[in-house]
Design a protein around this motif. Structure first.
Motif, PDB file in Angstrom:
ATOM      1  N   THR A   1       0.797  -1.219   0.000  1.00 38.38           N
ATOM      2  CA  THR A   1       0.000   0.000   0.000  1.00 38.38           C
ATOM      3  C   THR A   1       0.834   1.276   0.000  1.00 38.38           C
ATOM      4  OG1 THR A   1      -0.122  -0.003   2.423  1.00 38.38           O
ATOM      5  CG2 THR A   1      -1.854  -1.181   1.229  1.00 38.38           C
ATOM      6  N   LEU A   2       2.151   1.175   0.149  1.00 33.66           N
ATOM      7  CA  LEU A   2       2.988   2.364   0.197  1.00 33.66           C
ATOM      8  C   LEU A   2       2.958   3.098  -1.132  1.00 33.66           C
ATOM      9  CD1 LEU A   2       6.121   1.007   2.103  1.00 33.66           C
ATOM     10  CD2 LEU A   2       4.387   2.568   2.983  1.00 33.66           C
ATOM     11  N   ALA A   3       2.692   4.394  -1.077  1.00 38.14           N
ATOM     12  CA  ALA A   3       2.651   5.211  -2.286  1.00 38.14           C
ATOM     13  C   ALA A   3       3.094   6.625  -1.943  1.00 38.14           C
ATOM     14  CB  ALA A   3       1.250   5.214  -2.888  1.00 38.14           C
ATOM     15  N   PHE A   4       3.684   7.295  -2.909  1.00 43.03           N
ATOM     16  CA  PHE A   4       4.202   8.642  -2.723  1.00 43.03           C
ATOM     17  C   PHE A   4       3.731   9.539  -3.859  1.00 43.03           C
ATOM     18  CE2 PHE A   4       7.276   5.581  -1.084  1.00 43.03           C
ATOM     19  CZ  PHE A   4       7.461   6.017   0.220  1.00 43.03           C
ATOM     20  N   GLY A   5       3.842  10.838  -3.638  1.00 44.33           N
ATOM     21  CA  GLY A   5       3.600  11.801  -4.694  1.00 44.33           C
ATOM     22  C   GLY A   5       4.901  12.455  -5.110  1.00 44.33           C
ATOM     23  N   ASP A   6       5.021  12.802  -6.377  1.00 40.95           N
ATOM     24  CA  ASP A   6       6.208  13.504  -6.894  1.00 40.95           C
ATOM     25  C   ASP A   6       7.506  12.807  -6.474  1.00 40.95           C
ATOM     26  OD1 ASP A   6       4.575  15.463  -8.034  1.00 40.95           O
ATOM     27  OD2 ASP A   6       4.540  16.609  -6.172  1.00 40.95           O
ATOM     28  N   PHE A   7       7.597  11.524  -6.738  1.00 36.93           N
ATOM     29  CA  PHE A   7       8.749  10.717  -6.333  1.00 36.93           C
ATOM     30  C   PHE A   7       9.882  10.864  -7.343  1.00 36.93           C
ATOM     31  CE2 PHE A   7      11.251   6.822  -6.238  1.00 36.93           C
ATOM     32  CZ  PHE A   7      11.423   6.593  -4.885  1.00 36.93           C
TER      33      PHE A   7
ATOM     34  N   PHE B   1      16.600   9.479  -2.640  1.00 36.46           N
ATOM     35  CA  PHE B   1      15.251   9.645  -3.160  1.00 36.46           C
ATOM     36  C   PHE B   1      14.573  10.776  -2.399  1.00 36.46           C
ATOM     37  CE2 PHE B   1      14.407   6.452   0.216  1.00 36.46           C
ATOM     38  CZ  PHE B   1      13.369   7.077   0.898  1.00 36.46           C
ATOM     39  N   GLU B   2      13.606  11.386  -3.041  1.00 40.90           N
ATOM     40  CA  GLU B   2      12.798  12.413  -2.392  1.00 40.90           C
ATOM     41  C   GLU B   2      11.371  12.305  -2.918  1.00 40.90           C
ATOM     42  OE1 GLU B   2      13.666  16.319  -5.126  1.00 40.90           O
ATOM     43  OE2 GLU B   2      15.177  15.797  -3.619  1.00 40.90           O
ATOM     44  N   ALA B   3      10.412  12.615  -2.039  1.00 48.47           N
ATOM     45  CA  ALA B   3       9.012  12.440  -2.412  1.00 48.47           C
ATOM     46  C   ALA B   3       8.140  13.300  -1.527  1.00 48.47           C
ATOM     47  CB  ALA B   3       8.606  10.970  -2.284  1.00 48.47           C
ATOM     48  N   ARG B   4       6.905  13.477  -1.960  1.00 47.29           N
ATOM     49  CA  ARG B   4       5.884  14.106  -1.135  1.00 47.29           C
ATOM     50  C   ARG B   4       5.013  13.025  -0.522  1.00 47.29           C
ATOM     51  NH1 ARG B   4       5.084  19.507  -1.269  1.00 47.29           N
ATOM     52  NH2 ARG B   4       3.030  19.139  -0.344  1.00 47.29           N
ATOM     53  N   ALA B   5       4.708  13.190   0.762  1.00 58.74           N
ATOM     54  CA  ALA B   5       3.840  12.232   1.457  1.00 58.74           C
ATOM     55  C   ALA B   5       3.320  12.876   2.729  1.00 58.74           C
ATOM     56  CB  ALA B   5       4.604  10.947   1.795  1.00 58.74           C
ATOM     57  N   LEU B   6       2.100  12.528   3.129  1.00 58.31           N
ATOM     58  CA  LEU B   6       1.515  12.995   4.382  1.00 58.31           C
ATOM     59  C   LEU B   6       1.568  14.518   4.499  1.00 58.31           C
ATOM     60  CD1 LEU B   6       3.049  10.295   6.766  1.00 58.31           C
ATOM     61  CD2 LEU B   6       0.822  10.252   5.644  1.00 58.31           C
ATOM     62  N   ASP B   7       1.336  15.201   3.383  1.00 60.48           N
ATOM     63  CA  ASP B   7       1.326  16.655   3.324  1.00 60.48           C
ATOM     64  C   ASP B   7       2.693  17.250   3.675  1.00 60.48           C
ATOM     65  OD1 ASP B   7       0.061  19.099   2.787  1.00 60.48           O
ATOM     66  OD2 ASP B   7      -0.364  19.442   4.914  1.00 60.48           O
ATOM     67  N   GLY B   8       3.758  16.472   3.467  1.00 52.81           N
ATOM     68  CA  GLY B   8       5.100  16.953   3.732  1.00 52.81           C
ATOM     69  C   GLY B   8       6.085  16.325   2.768  1.00 52.81           C
ATOM     70  N   PHE B   9       7.329  16.177   3.214  1.00 53.62           N
ATOM     71  CA  PHE B   9       8.397  15.709   2.348  1.00 53.62           C
ATOM     72  C   PHE B   9       9.144  14.558   2.997  1.00 53.62           C
ATOM     73  CE2 PHE B   9       7.610  20.175   1.549  1.00 53.62           C
ATOM     74  CZ  PHE B   9       7.500  20.222   0.161  1.00 53.62           C
TER      75      PHE B   9
ATOM     76  N   LEU C   1      14.741  -4.889   1.679  1.00 60.11           N
ATOM     77  CA  LEU C   1      14.762  -3.459   1.377  1.00 60.11           C
ATOM     78  C   LEU C   1      15.121  -2.746   2.665  1.00 60.11           C
ATOM     79  CD1 LEU C   1      14.167  -1.061  -0.552  1.00 60.11           C
ATOM     80  CD2 LEU C   1      11.807  -1.134   0.262  1.00 60.11           C
ATOM     81  N   GLU C   2      16.157  -1.926   2.628  1.00 58.29           N
ATOM     82  CA  GLU C   2      16.573  -1.217   3.830  1.00 58.29           C
ATOM     83  C   GLU C   2      17.220   0.105   3.460  1.00 58.29           C
ATOM     84  OE1 GLU C   2      19.652  -3.405   5.913  1.00 58.29           O
ATOM     85  OE2 GLU C   2      20.129  -4.453   4.065  1.00 58.29           O
ATOM     86  N   GLY C   3      17.287   0.994   4.446  1.00 56.20           N
ATOM     87  CA  GLY C   3      17.900   2.286   4.185  1.00 56.20           C
ATOM     88  C   GLY C   3      17.622   3.269   5.304  1.00 56.20           C
ATOM     89  N   GLU C   4      17.893   4.536   5.007  1.00 60.32           N
ATOM     90  CA  GLU C   4      17.663   5.633   5.931  1.00 60.32           C
ATOM     91  C   GLU C   4      16.539   6.506   5.379  1.00 60.32           C
ATOM     92  OE1 GLU C   4      22.261   6.247   7.422  1.00 60.32           O
ATOM     93  OE2 GLU C   4      21.599   7.195   5.545  1.00 60.32           O
ATOM     94  N   ILE C   5      15.809   7.131   6.294  1.00 64.17           N
ATOM     95  CA  ILE C   5      14.688   7.968   5.875  1.00 64.17           C
ATOM     96  C   ILE C   5      14.614   9.195   6.775  1.00 64.17           C
ATOM     97  CG2 ILE C   5      12.998   6.807   7.352  1.00 64.17           C
ATOM     98  CD1 ILE C   5      10.989   7.115   5.035  1.00 64.17           C
ATOM     99  N   ALA C   6      14.196  10.302   6.199  1.00 60.81           N
ATOM    100  CA  ALA C   6      13.981  11.535   6.958  1.00 60.81           C
ATOM    101  C   ALA C   6      12.697  12.174   6.459  1.00 60.81           C
ATOM    102  CB  ALA C   6      15.158  12.493   6.789  1.00 60.81           C
ATOM    103  N   VAL C   7      11.937  12.766   7.373  1.00 57.28           N
ATOM    104  CA  VAL C   7      10.706  13.459   7.006  1.00 57.28           C
ATOM    105  C   VAL C   7      10.771  14.883   7.545  1.00 57.28           C
ATOM    106  CG1 VAL C   7       9.339  11.337   6.993  1.00 57.28           C
ATOM    107  CG2 VAL C   7       9.461  12.698   9.082  1.00 57.28           C
ATOM    108  N   ARG C   8      10.101  15.798   6.847  1.00 58.02           N
ATOM    109  CA  ARG C   8      10.018  17.173   7.326  1.00 58.02           C
ATOM    110  C   ARG C   8       8.666  17.760   6.939  1.00 58.02           C
ATOM    111  NH1 ARG C   8      12.891  17.809   2.543  1.00 58.02           N
ATOM    112  NH2 ARG C   8      12.263  19.605   1.262  1.00 58.02           N
ATOM    113  N   ASN C   9       8.171  18.591   7.823  1.00 59.72           N
ATOM    114  CA  ASN C   9       6.906  19.299   7.612  1.00 59.72           C
ATOM    115  C   ASN C   9       5.728  18.345   7.370  1.00 59.72           C
ATOM    116  OD1 ASN C   9       5.658  21.855   7.644  1.00 59.72           O
ATOM    117  ND2 ASN C   9       5.510  21.872   5.412  1.00 59.72           N
TER     118      ASN C   9
ATOM    119  N   VAL D   1      -2.326  13.463  10.357  1.00 59.60           N
ATOM    120  CA  VAL D   1      -2.572  12.378   9.409  1.00 59.60           C
ATOM    121  C   VAL D   1      -2.170  11.043  10.021  1.00 59.60           C
ATOM    122  CG1 VAL D   1      -1.978  11.463   7.127  1.00 59.60           C
ATOM    123  CG2 VAL D   1      -2.285  13.917   7.439  1.00 59.60           C
ATOM    124  N   ILE D   2      -1.184  11.073  10.920  1.00 60.20           N
ATOM    125  CA  ILE D   2      -0.675   9.852  11.536  1.00 60.20           C
ATOM    126  C   ILE D   2      -1.397   9.517  12.833  1.00 60.20           C
ATOM    127  CG2 ILE D   2       1.394   8.767  12.525  1.00 60.20           C
ATOM    128  CD1 ILE D   2       3.061  10.553  10.707  1.00 60.20           C
TER     129      ILE D   2
END
Length: 218
Positions: A22-28, A44-52, A67-75, A80-81
């Motif tokens: 179900t994972l999906a992003f905008g402007d990926f 990678f960069e994407a829009r999600a949850l009204d942020g980035f 599948l593994e890696g690092e992730i950061a979110v802002r704004n 929504v969560i």
């Protein structure tokens, strides 16, 4: 990078992960390299949850899938969560994620995330902690806070939010919260209210109910 690896660029809007779930992003957007048994996205960069959302990813499919890696979110819109418990606020955070499964279509169900977060200028939408500490039994209300921080571990087995710290003017609270797979809440908070006159109110608060109908009691 080996000489046989291919450089890749990936873009999509919206963009769903190609192995199901179900994972999906905008402007990926992402860039990296493709090898015979591995896709490495260096960024990678994407829009999600009204942020980035930004990060990196390593997808492997030799004997099994991972599948593994690092992730950061802002704004990110915290509501929504976690609404209605957190009904407003902008969230930032960073962490690590990992998924491992025998087949691609089962990767998402094994996802595990560990990280830290901060929510700025937010609202607890179901309880007035000041009134609760002062002995009011009236339900409802809200608590405006300047900052909430914590560490989170999330997987299919549930979500643990540890070392929560809430700063709301003269009120501070610390504690831990758990959310099980059925969205049932359980937690304890230690809250302290300092009044302008110097007196204090302290109390242990319990969190129960569900994420959609949380209950906070003294």
């Amino acid at each position: 990078m080996c000489s046989s690896d291919l450089e890749v660029e990936i873009e999509g809007s919206p963009f769903a992960l190609p192995f199901g779930g179900t994972l999906a992003f905008g402007d990926f957007k992402a860039s990296g390299t493709l090898a015979p048994a591995e896709l490495l996205l260096s960024t990678f960069e994407a829009r999600a949850l009204d942020g980035f959302v930004t990060g990196n990813a390593r997808l492997r499919w030799s004997n099994a899938w991972s599948l593994e890696g690092e992730i950061a979110v802002r704004n990110i819109d915290a509501s929504v969560i976690a609404a209605p418990l957190v009904s407003a606020g902008r969230m930032e955070g960073k962490g690590n994620y990992v998924m491992r499964a025998p087949s691609a279509d089962r990767l998402e169900s094994t996802a595990r995330l560990e990280g830290a977060f901060v929510v700025q200028k937010g609202t607890l939408g179901t309880v007035d902690l000041t009134q609760l500490l002062q002995g009011s039994g009236a339900p409802g209300g809200n608590t405006l806070f300047s900052e909430m921080t914590g560490n989170v571990v999330a997987s299919a087995a549930g979500t643990q939010v540890r070392q929560v710290r809430l700063i709301a003017g003269l009120l501070n609270a610390t504690g831990d919260v758990a959310l099980d797979p059925q969205k049932n809440l359980a937690g304890r908070l230690q809250a302290e209210l300092r009044t302008p006159g110097g007196t204090q109110a302290r109390g242990a608060l319990s969190l129960g109910g569900t994420l959609s109908s949380p209950q906070v009691r003294r």
